[in-house]
Structures are given as structure tokens and as C-alpha cells.
Design a protein around this motif. Sequence first.
Motif, PDB file in Angstrom:
ATOM      1  N   ASN A 175      57.563  33.097  40.797  1.00  0.00           N
ATOM      2  CA  ASN A 175      56.273  33.682  40.454  1.00  0.00           C
ATOM      3  C   ASN A 175      55.298  33.458  41.603  1.00  0.00           C
ATOM      4  OD1 ASN A 175      54.344  34.994  38.933  1.00  0.00           O
ATOM      5  ND2 ASN A 175      53.699  33.143  37.856  1.00  0.00           N
ATOM      6  N   LEU A 176      54.815  34.545  42.217  1.00  0.00           N
ATOM      7  CA  LEU A 176      53.922  34.449  43.365  1.00  0.00           C
ATOM      8  C   LEU A 176      52.453  34.388  42.967  1.00  0.00           C
ATOM      9  CD1 LEU A 176      55.588  37.019  45.798  1.00  0.00           C
ATOM     10  CD2 LEU A 176      55.847  34.525  45.791  1.00  0.00           C
ATOM     11  N   GLY A 177      52.154  34.753  41.732  1.00  0.00           N
ATOM     12  CA  GLY A 177      50.766  34.768  41.306  1.00  0.00           C
ATOM     13  C   GLY A 177      50.554  35.851  40.268  1.00  0.00           C
ATOM     14  N   ASP A 178      49.299  36.212  40.071  1.00  0.00           N
ATOM     15  CA  ASP A 178      48.951  37.177  39.038  1.00  0.00           C
ATOM     16  C   ASP A 178      48.096  38.307  39.598  1.00  0.00           C
ATOM     17  OD1 ASP A 178      50.225  35.654  37.079  1.00  0.00           O
ATOM     18  OD2 ASP A 178      48.415  34.466  36.700  1.00  0.00           O
ATOM     19  N   ASP A 179      48.148  39.430  38.901  1.00  0.00           N
ATOM     20  CA  ASP A 179      47.253  40.554  39.137  1.00  0.00           C
ATOM     21  C   ASP A 179      46.693  40.935  37.769  1.00  0.00           C
ATOM     22  OD1 ASP A 179      45.883  42.606  40.398  1.00  0.00           O
ATOM     23  OD2 ASP A 179      47.645  43.400  41.432  1.00  0.00           O
ATOM     24  N   LEU A 180      45.784  41.884  37.747  1.00  0.00           N
ATOM     25  CA  LEU A 180      45.175  42.301  36.490  1.00  0.00           C
ATOM     26  C   LEU A 180      45.169  43.815  36.419  1.00  0.00           C
ATOM     27  CD1 LEU A 180      43.677  41.171  33.955  1.00  0.00           C
ATOM     28  CD2 LEU A 180      41.532  41.615  35.187  1.00  0.00           C
ATOM     29  N   LEU A 181      45.787  44.363  35.380  1.00  0.00           N
ATOM     30  CA  LEU A 181      45.735  45.799  35.143  1.00  0.00           C
ATOM     31  C   LEU A 181      44.426  46.075  34.413  1.00  0.00           C
ATOM     32  CD1 LEU A 181      47.541  48.330  35.603  1.00  0.00           C
ATOM     33  CD2 LEU A 181      48.256  48.086  33.209  1.00  0.00           C
ATOM     34  N   VAL A 182      43.490  46.667  35.131  1.00  0.00           N
ATOM     35  CA  VAL A 182      42.117  46.744  34.653  1.00  0.00           C
ATOM     36  C   VAL A 182      41.672  48.199  34.528  1.00  0.00           C
ATOM     37  CG1 VAL A 182      41.225  46.530  37.015  1.00  0.00           C
ATOM     38  CG2 VAL A 182      39.759  45.920  35.094  1.00  0.00           C
ATOM     39  N   PRO A 183      40.916  48.560  33.469  1.00  0.00           N
ATOM     40  CA  PRO A 183      40.403  49.927  33.350  1.00  0.00           C
ATOM     41  C   PRO A 183      39.222  50.143  34.289  1.00  0.00           C
ATOM     42  CG  PRO A 183      39.650  48.608  31.489  1.00  0.00           C
ATOM     43  CD  PRO A 183      40.565  47.728  32.296  1.00  0.00           C
ATOM     44  N   VAL A 184      39.302  51.206  35.073  1.00  0.00           N
ATOM     45  CA  VAL A 184      38.242  51.525  36.029  1.00  0.00           C
ATOM     46  C   VAL A 184      37.940  53.013  35.945  1.00  0.00           C
ATOM     47  CG1 VAL A 184      38.876  49.664  37.618  1.00  0.00           C
ATOM     48  CG2 VAL A 184      39.865  51.947  37.923  1.00  0.00           C
ATOM     49  N   CYS A 185      36.751  53.393  36.433  1.00  0.00           N
ATOM     50  CA  CYS A 185      36.377  54.800  36.475  1.00  0.00           C
ATOM     51  C   CYS A 185      35.243  54.998  37.457  1.00  0.00           C
ATOM     52  CB  CYS A 185      35.962  55.303  35.087  1.00  0.00           C
ATOM     53  SG  CYS A 185      34.494  54.498  34.422  1.00  0.00           S
TER      54      CYS A 185
END
Length: 311
Positions: A178-188
Motif C-alpha cells: 500500500n503506497l498511500g491513499d487518494d480520494l474520489l471526490v465530486p467536482v464541477c
Amino acid sequence: MAMRDGALKTDRDTMRLEWIDDILAVLDCGSLAQAAEKRMLTQSAFTRRARTIEDSIGTTLFDRRRKPVTLMPAVQMLEPELRELSTRMHKLRHTLRTASNTSGKPLTFVCQHALTTTISPRIVRAATQDGETSVRVRSGNQDECILQLLSKEVDLAIMYALPKDATSDISSAFETVNLGDDLLVPVCAPSLRADASNAVIPTIAYPADVFLGQVFARMIRPRLPGAATTLPIAETALTLAMVQLALSGIGIAWLPLSLVADALDHGDLIRVDDVLPAQVLNIKMVRLRGARTDNNDKIWRHLAEHLQIAP
């Protein structure tokens, strides 16, 4: 004598890169004496080499009428070509050396599409710090990454995974870090800010058969507020294309935070995860068990230690 002449010819052939570097040293230093010091030779030895270069080429390169001795004006005009040739020949020599050395075999890795732009430059920098390793980068969806690992087309893969999700765990045939985390985030785009609170939310969607489409279906859609539903305006599996669609105000998109950080900083996109759900994603480095070499094992350990990624 023939053998001796042949040997001399071979010695001269192997010296040609040195000759170019000798000439460039004179250009850089302005004299034979200082160039000899730069090339770590005595002045007499460097002077003899200068004569050898001229004898082999068959023309005068050094202007001995001047003190200090320097290059003829016509040779000085060739400086750009000489520097380019020196760079190319040094690179070729390095490539030939590493090509015959198993420790210099290129590292080949594949990134999930969404990670290629953001993560692959860091992997290349970390893997090539020793100056001996070259790297080949590929990109694919998650299924393609796994297939390339299984077929041994690549040494390792960088992929997303859902945290603590037993159903998406990589098979026991693979080793993972596990290298780390990301975040699937809503954007517009800022102009669509109000649409995030609508009962029907205009979206840019992922196909259902790609990893991020599956993440949306399993982890995002069930957590939409109230009776809200999504209305796909466009669909693409390519995250870079989705970024452009979001920037154009087409709809709301769920994108990796690492991919849209610059657009958010510049105000071209805004986060709407105060209204709509986001999802943490693990970033995993994966390789096939038993398909390791000493060099790749060394790189694997180095990346695991030095390539930690924060959202």
C-alpha cells in the motif's frame, strides 16, 4: 606489422569519443594547458593526443600560432555539433553497457489510467535515482493491468483498490504494497455549484465495467442524499477526458483528488463533497509472486520505502 597497424586502428576507433571530449575541453578552458588539467592528463600527454587527433583526421585543429594554443576558428564554429555528438555518444555508450548487464534491464510498469499522469513521474524518478535503471511506462484499465502482470509483460502495476474490501483484494498470486491513499471526490465548474443539491444531478459517468464505475455504483450511488438521482450527460472511461468535460461545465464528475488538485487550486473546479459523497481509494503497488529478479526486487523495496503518497 599488419597486426600492429590493425591494433593501432582499433585503439584509435575506440578513442574517438575521447577526442571529441578533448576538443570540447579546449573550447571550455581556452587553452591546451587548462584542458589537460580538466582531462586529468599531463600537458605533454595532452599535447601528444592533440597531434594524434590531427594526424588521424588529416587536418589542423589547433592554432599553435597563438599563445595559449587554442582551436582554429573554423573548429570553434562547430561547437554545437560537437556537443550534440558527445551527448549522443555518451548516451549510446551507457545504453550499450546497461543492455549487456542484467542489472540494467529496463523496469516496465503499468499504471491504471487514472494514476498514469499523477503517479508515474514519481515512480520514474524514484526508480532511476541510481542512474543505471531505465523505465518503460504503460497505461491501462485495472483488468488490463492484471493481465499484463499475469502475462509477465510488466514487472509491477500501480492500481487503485477500495480500503478493507475483501471482494476486491488482489489474488494470492500477487504481492501488494500500500503506497498511500487518494480520494474520489465530486467536482464541477463553479457555475454548477447549485446543481449538486438538485434532486436530479447532471453527471459525467464512468462505464459500469471499469473500476471507477464499479466504485461509483457500490460506494457512491447508495450514499447520495435523500431521493437524489444522477442524470449522466456524458460517459467516458478516461479520467483525463472527464477532467476536460468537467472544466467545460458539462456536469459533476467524481475524480481522483490527485488528478484535479491544480484545477481546484486555480478555481477552475470546485469540490462539492460537502453535499455529495466522496470515497477513499488505496493506491497499491502489485507484482506477480515468483516473477522477481535481484534488480527488480531491489527497485520494489526502494519504491515501497520511498514512494509514499498522501491524498
